[in-house]
Design a protein around this motif. Structure first.
Motif, PDB file in Angstrom:
ATOM      1  N   THR A 117      87.674 -39.703  51.464  1.00 35.36           N
ATOM      2  CA  THR A 117      86.609 -40.184  50.600  1.00 35.36           C
ATOM      3  C   THR A 117      85.312 -39.498  50.975  1.00 35.36           C
ATOM      4  O   THR A 117      85.169 -38.980  52.084  1.00 35.36           O
ATOM      5  CB  THR A 117      86.472 -41.709  50.719  1.00 35.36           C
ATOM      6  OG1 THR A 117      85.516 -42.168  49.777  1.00 35.36           O
ATOM      7  CG2 THR A 117      86.021 -42.118  52.111  1.00 35.36           C
ATOM      8  N   LEU A 119      88.214 -50.184  50.729  1.00 36.11           N
ATOM      9  CA  LEU A 119      89.146 -49.067  50.574  1.00 36.11           C
ATOM     10  C   LEU A 119      90.554 -49.465  50.987  1.00 36.11           C
ATOM     11  O   LEU A 119      91.546 -49.111  50.325  1.00 36.11           O
ATOM     12  CB  LEU A 119      88.681 -47.869  51.405  1.00 36.11           C
ATOM     13  CG  LEU A 119      87.392 -47.183  50.949  1.00 36.11           C
ATOM     14  CD1 LEU A 119      86.921 -46.186  51.996  1.00 36.11           C
ATOM     15  CD2 LEU A 119      87.584 -46.492  49.609  1.00 36.11           C
ATOM     16  N   LYS A 158      92.411 -43.131  52.087  1.00 34.91           N
ATOM     17  CA  LYS A 158      92.532 -41.746  51.634  1.00 34.91           C
ATOM     18  C   LYS A 158      91.176 -41.071  51.784  1.00 34.91           C
ATOM     19  O   LYS A 158      90.154 -41.747  51.877  1.00 34.91           O
ATOM     20  CB  LYS A 158      93.002 -41.722  50.184  1.00 34.91           C
ATOM     21  CG  LYS A 158      94.421 -42.251  50.005  1.00 34.91           C
ATOM     22  CD  LYS A 158      94.862 -42.213  48.567  1.00 34.91           C
ATOM     23  CE  LYS A 158      96.295 -42.720  48.435  1.00 34.91           C
ATOM     24  NZ  LYS A 158      96.745 -42.750  47.012  1.00 34.91           N
ATOM     25  N   THR A 177      93.486 -46.426  47.019  1.00 36.09           N
ATOM     26  CA  THR A 177      92.579 -45.739  47.955  1.00 36.09           C
ATOM     27  C   THR A 177      93.068 -45.800  49.392  1.00 36.09           C
ATOM     28  O   THR A 177      92.303 -45.556  50.318  1.00 36.09           O
ATOM     29  CB  THR A 177      91.164 -46.342  47.865  1.00 36.09           C
ATOM     30  OG1 THR A 177      91.236 -47.757  48.100  1.00 36.09           O
ATOM     31  CG2 THR A 177      90.541 -46.072  46.512  1.00 36.09           C
ATOM     32  N   SER A 234      91.195 -39.773  59.267  1.00 34.91           N
ATOM     33  CA  SER A 234      90.529 -40.812  58.490  1.00 34.91           C
ATOM     34  C   SER A 234      89.396 -41.439  59.274  1.00 34.91           C
ATOM     35  O   SER A 234      89.483 -41.595  60.485  1.00 34.91           O
ATOM     36  CB  SER A 234      91.534 -41.908  58.115  1.00 34.91           C
ATOM     37  OG  SER A 234      90.877 -42.947  57.425  1.00 34.91           O
TER      38      SER A 234
END
Length: 133
Positions: A102, A114, A100, A120, A31
């Protein structure tokens, strides 16, 4: 499905230190937006720190600036929150979160958005930190 598991909470006296860990498990996951939140007893949840741009940029709440450090170890799929000079007002349940996947560049503003929405983000189960005076 990605799971986040926090650890490292506990009880400490004011002035002490703790290091929280947030381990990512499940599918291979990386992430560019993750962070720590906390909810003191009887109060609203608040953001503590976020990490964007692959771990290159960190942002902190004013209340923890200079005392807390957020970091990640990509090889271990783990995020950390080093908490120093703890105060009784740091007592809270601490949660880690990660956005998540993106598309597009994630600024600190977008990262906060987010992480604020259940749809999200991934969210951990929490770890309790208690600081006594």
């Amino acid at each position: 499905q990605v799971q986040l598991v926090e650890s490292g909470g506990g009880s400490v006296q004011a002035g002490g230190s703790l290091r929280l860990s947030c381990a990512f498990s499940g599918n291979t996951y990386s992430s560019n937006c993750m962070g720590w939140f906390r909810q003191p007893p009887g109060k609203e949840r608040e953001g503590v720190a976020i990490l964007t741009a692959g771990g290159g940029r960190a942002y902190y709440a004013d209340s923890v600036k200079g005392r807390f450090t957020i970091s990640r170890d990509s090889a271990k799929n783990t995020m950390y929150l080093q908490m120093n000079i703890l105060k009784p007002e740091d007592t809270a349940m601490y949660y880690c979160a990660a956005a998540k996947p993106t598309i597009g560049f994630v600024t600190d503003t977008r990262c906060r958005s987010l992480l604020a929405e259940p749809a999200t983000r991934y969210w951990g189960q929490g770890t309790q930190v208690t600081v006594s005076s």
